[in-house]
Motif scaffolding. Sequence first.
Motif, mmCIF file in Angstrom:
data_model
loop_
_atom_site.group_PDB
_atom_site.id
_atom_site.type_symbol
_atom_site.label_atom_id
_atom_site.label_comp_id
_atom_site.label_asym_id
_atom_site.label_seq_id
_atom_site.Cartn_x
_atom_site.Cartn_y
_atom_site.Cartn_z
ATOM 1 N N GLN A 6 10.233 -13.193 -3.048
ATOM 2 C CA GLN A 6 9.744 -13.041 -3.941
ATOM 3 C C GLN A 6 8.318 -13.035 -3.553
ATOM 4 O OE1 GLN A 6 10.963 -11.686 -6.574
ATOM 5 N NE2 GLN A 6 12.751 -12.012 -5.426
ATOM 6 N N THR A 7 7.825 -12.985 -2.152
ATOM 7 C CA THR A 7 6.690 -13.780 -1.888
ATOM 8 C C THR A 7 5.252 -12.554 -2.600
ATOM 9 O OG1 THR A 7 6.989 -12.969 0.358
ATOM 10 C CG2 THR A 7 7.220 -14.870 -0.118
ATOM 11 N N LEU A 8 4.188 -12.559 -2.232
ATOM 12 C CA LEU A 8 3.223 -11.840 -2.187
ATOM 13 C C LEU A 8 4.135 -10.134 -1.218
ATOM 14 C CD1 LEU A 8 0.818 -10.613 -3.873
ATOM 15 C CD2 LEU A 8 -0.189 -11.943 -2.189
ATOM 16 N N ALA A 9 3.964 -10.839 -0.497
ATOM 17 C CA ALA A 9 4.050 -10.156 0.830
ATOM 18 C C ALA A 9 4.923 -9.141 0.404
ATOM 19 C CB ALA A 9 4.007 -10.289 2.417
ATOM 20 N N ASP A 10 6.364 -8.827 -0.042
ATOM 21 C CA ASP A 10 7.249 -8.639 -0.330
ATOM 22 C C ASP A 10 6.861 -7.971 -1.271
ATOM 23 O OD1 ASP A 10 9.709 -9.870 1.370
ATOM 24 O OD2 ASP A 10 8.926 -11.935 0.228
ATOM 25 N N ARG A 11 6.391 -8.421 -2.172
ATOM 26 C CA ARG A 11 5.537 -7.500 -3.262
ATOM 27 C C ARG A 11 4.956 -6.383 -3.006
ATOM 28 N NH1 ARG A 11 2.769 -10.879 -7.768
ATOM 29 N NH2 ARG A 11 2.592 -8.893 -8.603
ATOM 30 N N VAL A 12 3.939 -6.262 -2.026
ATOM 31 C CA VAL A 12 3.221 -5.497 -1.765
ATOM 32 C C VAL A 12 4.173 -4.307 -1.190
ATOM 33 C CG1 VAL A 12 0.567 -5.412 -0.578
ATOM 34 C CG2 VAL A 12 1.116 -7.310 -1.707
ATOM 35 N N ALA A 13 4.587 -4.924 -0.041
ATOM 36 C CA ALA A 13 5.370 -4.144 1.015
ATOM 37 C C ALA A 13 6.590 -2.980 0.227
ATOM 38 C CB ALA A 13 6.089 -4.816 1.146
ATOM 39 N N LEU A 14 7.088 -3.467 -0.703
ATOM 40 C CA LEU A 14 8.467 -2.624 -2.257
ATOM 41 C C LEU A 14 7.617 -2.427 -2.545
ATOM 42 C CD1 LEU A 14 10.673 -5.225 -3.408
ATOM 43 C CD2 LEU A 14 11.140 -3.549 -1.579
ATOM 44 N N ILE A 70 -2.550 -3.491 2.883
ATOM 45 C CA ILE A 70 -3.740 -4.762 3.170
ATOM 46 C C ILE A 70 -4.485 -4.051 1.827
ATOM 47 C CG2 ILE A 70 -5.882 -5.364 4.508
ATOM 48 C CD1 ILE A 70 -3.328 -4.574 7.333
ATOM 49 N N SER A 71 -5.163 -2.435 1.845
ATOM 50 C CA SER A 71 -6.399 -2.443 0.866
ATOM 51 C C SER A 71 -5.436 -3.166 -1.383
ATOM 52 C CB SER A 71 -6.472 -1.076 0.330
ATOM 53 O OG SER A 71 -6.080 -0.603 0.802
ATOM 54 N N VAL A 72 -4.141 -2.560 -0.846
ATOM 55 C CA VAL A 72 -3.301 -3.757 -2.572
ATOM 56 C C VAL A 72 -3.816 -5.547 -2.354
ATOM 57 C CG1 VAL A 72 -1.372 -3.591 -3.443
ATOM 58 C CG2 VAL A 72 -2.032 -1.803 -2.678
ATOM 59 N N LEU A 73 -3.520 -6.591 -1.503
ATOM 60 C CA LEU A 73 -3.909 -7.193 -1.215
ATOM 61 C C LEU A 73 -5.746 -7.593 -1.556
ATOM 62 C CD1 LEU A 73 -1.483 -8.204 1.790
ATOM 63 C CD2 LEU A 73 -1.138 -8.443 -0.585
ATOM 64 N N GLU A 74 -6.224 -6.538 -0.893
ATOM 65 C CA GLU A 74 -7.743 -6.722 -0.591
ATOM 66 C C GLU A 74 -7.932 -6.386 -2.322
ATOM 67 O OE1 GLU A 74 -10.412 -7.176 0.497
ATOM 68 O OE2 GLU A 74 -8.960 -8.096 2.516
ATOM 69 N N LEU A 92 -3.824 -7.238 -10.921
ATOM 70 C CA LEU A 92 -3.573 -4.842 -10.791
ATOM 71 C C LEU A 92 -2.745 -5.098 -10.419
ATOM 72 C CD1 LEU A 92 -6.450 -2.478 -10.115
ATOM 73 C CD2 LEU A 92 -4.706 -2.507 -8.911
ATOM 74 N N LEU A 93 -1.999 -5.735 -9.457
ATOM 75 C CA LEU A 93 -0.138 -5.779 -8.880
ATOM 76 C C LEU A 93 0.521 -5.513 -9.611
ATOM 77 C CD1 LEU A 93 1.097 -4.995 -6.880
ATOM 78 C CD2 LEU A 93 1.020 -7.434 -5.622
ATOM 79 N N PRO A 131 1.233 3.854 -8.853
ATOM 80 C CA PRO A 131 0.097 3.387 -7.610
ATOM 81 C C PRO A 131 -1.206 2.305 -8.188
ATOM 82 C CG PRO A 131 1.631 5.159 -7.502
ATOM 83 C CD PRO A 131 1.099 5.235 -8.878
ATOM 84 N N ALA A 132 -0.759 0.973 -6.797
ATOM 85 C CA ALA A 132 -2.631 0.595 -7.712
ATOM 86 C C ALA A 132 -3.230 1.288 -7.146
ATOM 87 C CB ALA A 132 -2.003 -0.859 -6.472
ATOM 88 N N TRP A 133 -3.703 1.683 -5.999
ATOM 89 C CA TRP A 133 -4.323 2.144 -5.317
ATOM 90 C C TRP A 133 -4.937 4.111 -6.450
ATOM 91 C CZ3 TRP A 133 0.406 1.800 -3.061
ATOM 92 C CH2 TRP A 133 1.619 3.177 -2.908
ATOM 93 N N GLU A 134 -3.811 3.322 -6.958
ATOM 94 C CA GLU A 134 -4.393 5.029 -8.133
ATOM 95 C C GLU A 134 -5.325 3.675 -9.495
ATOM 96 O OE1 GLU A 134 -1.970 8.147 -9.642
ATOM 97 O OE2 GLU A 134 -0.959 8.746 -7.599
ATOM 98 N N LEU A 135 -4.240 3.042 -9.254
ATOM 99 C CA LEU A 135 -5.224 1.423 -11.297
ATOM 100 C C LEU A 135 -6.716 1.387 -10.161
ATOM 101 C CD1 LEU A 135 -2.225 0.043 -11.920
ATOM 102 C CD2 LEU A 135 -3.021 1.940 -13.723
#
Length: 316
Positions: free
Chosen positions: A148-156, A230-234, A283-284, A293-297
């Motif tokens: 349930q980490t941030l890395a897991d959420r972003v990867a999924l 990485i962009s979603v995290l940034e 935003l995520l 997709p986060a990159w569209e938002l």
Amino acid sequence: NAIPYVTSYYQPQWGFCLSHELRESLLPGDYRVVIKSRVASGVLNYGELLIPGKTDREIFLSTYVCHPSMANNELSGPVVTMALARWILACEDLQYSYRIIFIPETIGSIVYLSRNIEQMQDRIAAGFNITCVGDDKCFSYLPSRNEQTLADRVALHVLKHTDANFRHYTWLDRGSDERQYCAPGVDLPVASIMRSKYHEYDEYHTSLDNLDFISAKGLQGAFEVLAKAISVLEYNPVPRAMLLCEPQLGKRGLYENLAKKGSSASASLIKDFLSYSDGHHSLLDIAELTSIPAWELQTVCQELFNIGLIEDLAGR
């Protein structure tokens, strides 16, 4: 006709790897074997790149460099990681700092942790173990032990919007350096985004895991997916609406004056984004709630920042 890759550690054993065909062709009789080697004290070298950002909170990228004769299950990881490092170095205004390491698998991660664990536990917000990213088959995801980490959420999130056929493994399928990074007492937020996962393809740990098994398309695709992560995290602000109730979008140039079929699609997206902009959702979070997709938002979010309809409680 494949030569297996077999290793034996920590015991004074020896052996040769050869194909079954060659083994079958050996004539009966005794063979004299000459091994020129020695056991001696040495050093464990690794590569480390620390890229400073606006804060000391870190994104962690780890790959291993211990058996580069394997193309997917080795060489692909350092290749993609080096490309990511070059890309990150060229980025401006990094929110996070970056810790990128090239190590021998298992013993390398244990040694690195023994020297840096307290700082890593204090600083790392998310991390990825990068291996098996060279072929052009579907992607694979292996979670952290926490799942349930941030890395897991972003990867999924990234994989759901880039590869509908990606394979979702569990922590019980682990087998690389995530075993050390997520071990009890270490508990780092590290997940894995891969192509064909180790142990899961016939060429694994054989001479057939060669340059014919990987492709430029596969490497490029893996780079793009990890760069998206990485962009979603940034860019993950926590927006809060500056006005009560829905704002009038037309006078702000965000809504077409002439209503026609399909013309309100972008306006609906803006309204949905604003409806979750309460200062409690990142935003995520909003991307997951809206299935966008986060990159569209990110484009929508930046536009709303620019015209003063939202502020960022994360202070970015």
